[in-house]
Design an enzyme around this catalytic site. Structure first.
Site, PDB file in Angstrom:
ATOM      1  N   LYS A  64       6.254  -2.035   1.651  1.00 31.61           N
ATOM      2  CA  LYS A  64       5.361  -1.306   2.583  1.00 31.61           C
ATOM      3  C   LYS A  64       3.834  -2.303   2.572  1.00 31.61           C
ATOM      4  O   LYS A  64       2.996  -2.037   1.742  1.00 31.61           O
ATOM      5  CB  LYS A  64       4.982  -0.030   1.813  1.00 31.61           C
ATOM      6  CG  LYS A  64       4.167   0.860   2.617  1.00 31.61           C
ATOM      7  CD  LYS A  64       4.234   2.357   2.354  1.00 31.61           C
ATOM      8  CE  LYS A  64       3.292   3.070   3.205  1.00 31.61           C
ATOM      9  NZ  LYS A  64       3.341   3.296   4.686  1.00 31.61           N
TER      10      LYS A  64
ATOM     11  N   TYR B  70       0.851  -1.005  -0.090  1.00 34.31           N
ATOM     12  CA  TYR B  70      -0.042  -0.135   0.079  1.00 34.31           C
ATOM     13  C   TYR B  70       0.713   1.246   0.229  1.00 34.31           C
ATOM     14  O   TYR B  70       2.065   1.066   0.242  1.00 34.31           O
ATOM     15  CB  TYR B  70      -0.865   0.015   1.348  1.00 34.31           C
ATOM     16  CG  TYR B  70      -0.253   0.530   2.723  1.00 34.31           C
ATOM     17  CD1 TYR B  70       0.518  -0.573   3.219  1.00 34.31           C
ATOM     18  CD2 TYR B  70      -0.459   1.747   2.988  1.00 34.31           C
ATOM     19  CE1 TYR B  70       1.120  -0.483   4.480  1.00 34.31           C
ATOM     20  CE2 TYR B  70       0.324   1.863   4.333  1.00 34.31           C
ATOM     21  CZ  TYR B  70       0.976   1.005   4.829  1.00 34.31           C
ATOM     22  OH  TYR B  70       1.566   1.251   6.162  1.00 34.31           O
TER      23      TYR B  70
ATOM     24  N   LEU C 145      11.130   1.214   6.730  1.00 37.78           N
ATOM     25  CA  LEU C 145      10.675   1.736   5.550  1.00 37.78           C
ATOM     26  C   LEU C 145      11.441   2.980   4.941  1.00 37.78           C
ATOM     27  O   LEU C 145      11.815   3.890   5.985  1.00 37.78           O
ATOM     28  CB  LEU C 145       9.392   2.108   5.678  1.00 37.78           C
ATOM     29  CG  LEU C 145       8.603   2.429   4.310  1.00 37.78           C
ATOM     30  CD1 LEU C 145       8.322   1.149   3.482  1.00 37.78           C
ATOM     31  CD2 LEU C 145       7.314   3.126   4.829  1.00 37.78           C
TER      32      LEU C 145
ATOM     33  N   GLU D 258      12.674   2.211  13.744  1.00 38.46           N
ATOM     34  CA  GLU D 258      11.902   3.480  13.230  1.00 38.46           C
ATOM     35  C   GLU D 258      10.663   3.330  14.241  1.00 38.46           C
ATOM     36  O   GLU D 258      10.408   2.433  15.017  1.00 38.46           O
ATOM     37  CB  GLU D 258      11.430   3.051  11.957  1.00 38.46           C
ATOM     38  CG  GLU D 258      10.905   1.816  11.764  1.00 38.46           C
ATOM     39  CD  GLU D 258      10.231   1.597  10.271  1.00 38.46           C
ATOM     40  OE1 GLU D 258      10.229   2.764   9.496  1.00 38.46           O
ATOM     41  OE2 GLU D 258      10.097   0.458   9.789  1.00 38.46           O
TER      42      GLU D 258
ATOM     43  N   ARG E 294       7.949   3.689  -5.090  1.00 41.52           N
ATOM     44  CA  ARG E 294       8.111   3.035  -4.028  1.00 41.52           C
ATOM     45  C   ARG E 294       6.875   1.873  -3.903  1.00 41.52           C
ATOM     46  O   ARG E 294       7.181   0.648  -3.911  1.00 41.52           O
ATOM     47  CB  ARG E 294       8.035   3.794  -2.529  1.00 41.52           C
ATOM     48  CG  ARG E 294       8.114   2.899  -1.415  1.00 41.52           C
ATOM     49  CD  ARG E 294       8.488   3.679  -0.079  1.00 41.52           C
ATOM     50  NE  ARG E 294       7.112   4.235   0.165  1.00 41.52           N
ATOM     51  CZ  ARG E 294       6.985   4.895   1.163  1.00 41.52           C
ATOM     52  NH1 ARG E 294       8.073   5.255   2.109  1.00 41.52           N
ATOM     53  NH2 ARG E 294       5.780   5.512   1.614  1.00 41.52           N
TER      54      ARG E 294
HETATM   55  N1  PDD Z   1       3.219   5.292   7.267  1.00 45.22           N
HETATM   56  N2  PDD Z   1       7.778   3.656   8.590  1.00 45.22           N
HETATM   57  C1  PDD Z   1       6.617   2.973   8.591  1.00 45.22           C
HETATM   58  C2  PDD Z   1       6.875   1.709   9.430  1.00 45.22           C
HETATM   59  C3  PDD Z   1       5.611   3.449   8.232  1.00 45.22           C
HETATM   60  O1  PDD Z   1       4.480   2.972   8.270  1.00 45.22           O
HETATM   61  C4  PDD Z   1       5.718   5.081   7.600  1.00 45.22           C
HETATM   62  C5  PDD Z   1       4.609   5.504   6.887  1.00 45.22           C
HETATM   63  C6  PDD Z   1       6.902   5.702   7.603  1.00 45.22           C
HETATM   64  C7  PDD Z   1       7.124   6.887   6.753  1.00 45.22           C
HETATM   65  O2  PDD Z   1       7.217   6.928   5.342  1.00 45.22           O
HETATM   66  P1  PDD Z   1       6.480   8.017   4.705  1.00 45.22           P
HETATM   67  O3  PDD Z   1       7.359   9.243   5.080  1.00 45.22           O
HETATM   68  O4  PDD Z   1       6.798   7.685   3.426  1.00 45.22           O
HETATM   69  O5  PDD Z   1       5.014   8.484   4.858  1.00 45.22           O
HETATM   70  C8  PDD Z   1       8.097   5.072   8.137  1.00 45.22           C
HETATM   71  C9  PDD Z   1       1.945   5.571   6.481  1.00 45.22           C
HETATM   72  C10 PDD Z   1       1.804   7.082   6.552  1.00 45.22           C
HETATM   73  C11 PDD Z   1       0.927   4.927   6.994  1.00 45.22           C
HETATM   74  O6  PDD Z   1       1.012   3.841   7.238  1.00 45.22           O
HETATM   75  O7  PDD Z   1      -0.096   5.388   7.438  1.00 45.22           O
END
Ligand code: PDD
Length: 285
Positions: A146, A32, A202, A178, A51
């Site tokens: 993801k 996703y 991620l 993270e 991505r």
């Molecule tokens: N989550 N690490 C994890 C485990 C995440 O689920 C996310 C983002 C990030 C940050 O990635 P980005 O900057 O690309 O949003 C890091 C999204 C927002 C979610 O699951 O809602």
């Protein structure tokens, strides 16, 4: 009327349904993305879609559209839904077929779904910062994908919420990885430090924008693993994600980070990040 996309078609949101034998529903067999929309424009959409393709590729799902076709579809969705400020959620699964752990035949069509949600920027938290807890990272070893399988992340986030906190900072032993849905940064003696993008985290799109902003503004960066001791001893701590942008962390496990206020480098990066949004999406209110 509110719309969603199912397999390339805009449909009435309330009629958007998938089969009970969709492999995303049964196995979490899919990936996703969450994309931010400001002023009716998508932020870093190309990076998110690249991505998305990479995540899908790494589990053997081929996106049935090009990135340009996907972008056009999402633009249409945003326009139709008159979304000004919010998010797009999109996922692709390996499709619908009788339940079996083995992948179905290649002619099974992946299910692609996307819909929008109105979400305001969390400006109050940007100003005051958020509280966090520490939690052991119990997730699998391909956190760079993801994936729809988010149980490890959900259990961590729920623990944080139960303790009145915004986020759980995960660690494998004494190495910080993270947040449950964000990347984590520390600042020590003017240097920004964050976990290198490997299989344990991620590779956040927001993280990448922040690293570019650091490079453009002569803020030193180290992309490497850091320990819980370094986290506790940091001058500043912040997290990043599509919805949380650059979010100051002011409390960890009940202890204040320094004086419990967002630090100067975090503030600077917040300002630079806002300018970057405005560059791509126009002036923010
Ligand atoms: N989550 N690490 C994890 C485990 C995440 O689920 C996310 C983002 C990030 C940050 O990635 P980005 O900057 O690309 O949003 C890091 C999204 C927002 C979610 O699951 O809602």
């Amino acid at each position: 009327m509110n719309f969603a996309i199912i397999n390339g078609k805009l449909v009435n949101r309330s009629e958007a349904k998938v089969d009970i034998e969709d492999r995303g529903y049964q196995f979490g067999d899919g990936v996703y993305e969450v994309i931010r929309v400001y002023n009716g424009k998508m932020f870093t959409v190309k990076e998110h879609l690249e991505r998305f393709v990479k995540s899908a590729d790494s589990i053997g799902i081929t996106l049935p559209y090009t990135i340009d076709e996907c972008t056009a579809l999402l633009e249409e969705l945003v326009t139709k839904n008159k979304l000004v400020e919010g998010t797009i959620y999109m996922q692709i699964t390996r499709g619908t077929s009788p339940r079996n752990h083995v992948f179905p035949a290649r002619d099974v069509v992946p299910t692609l779904v996307a819909y929008t949600k109105e979400v305001a920027r969390p400006v109050e938290s940007f100003t005051h910062g958020v509280k966090t807890i520490f939690i052991e990272d119990i997730r699998w070893l391909r956190c760079d994908i993801k994936s729809l399988n988010l149980l490890g992340n959900l259990l961590a986030k729920q623990k944080a919420a139960e303790q009145g906190c915004f986020e759980a900072i995960q660690h494998r032993g004494d190495q910080v990885t993270e947040g449950s849905s964000s990347n984590v940064f520390i600042v020590k003696k003017g240097t920004v430090i964050t976990h290198e993008s490997n299989h344990l985290i991620l590779k956040g799109i927001t993280k990448e924008v922040i690293l570019q902003l650091c490079a453009q503004n002569n803020i030193p960066v180290e992309e490497r693993t850091f320990t819980l001791d370094e986290l506790v001893a940091a001058d500043e701590v912040f997290l990043s994600s599509t919805t949380a942008e650059v979010m100051p962390i002011v409390e960890m496990n009940g202890d204040k980070v320094k004086e419990g206020l967002p630090g100067p480098i975090t503030r600077k990066l917040q300002t630079l990040f806002t300018l970057e949004i405005e560059k791509q999406c126009g002036r923010l209110k």
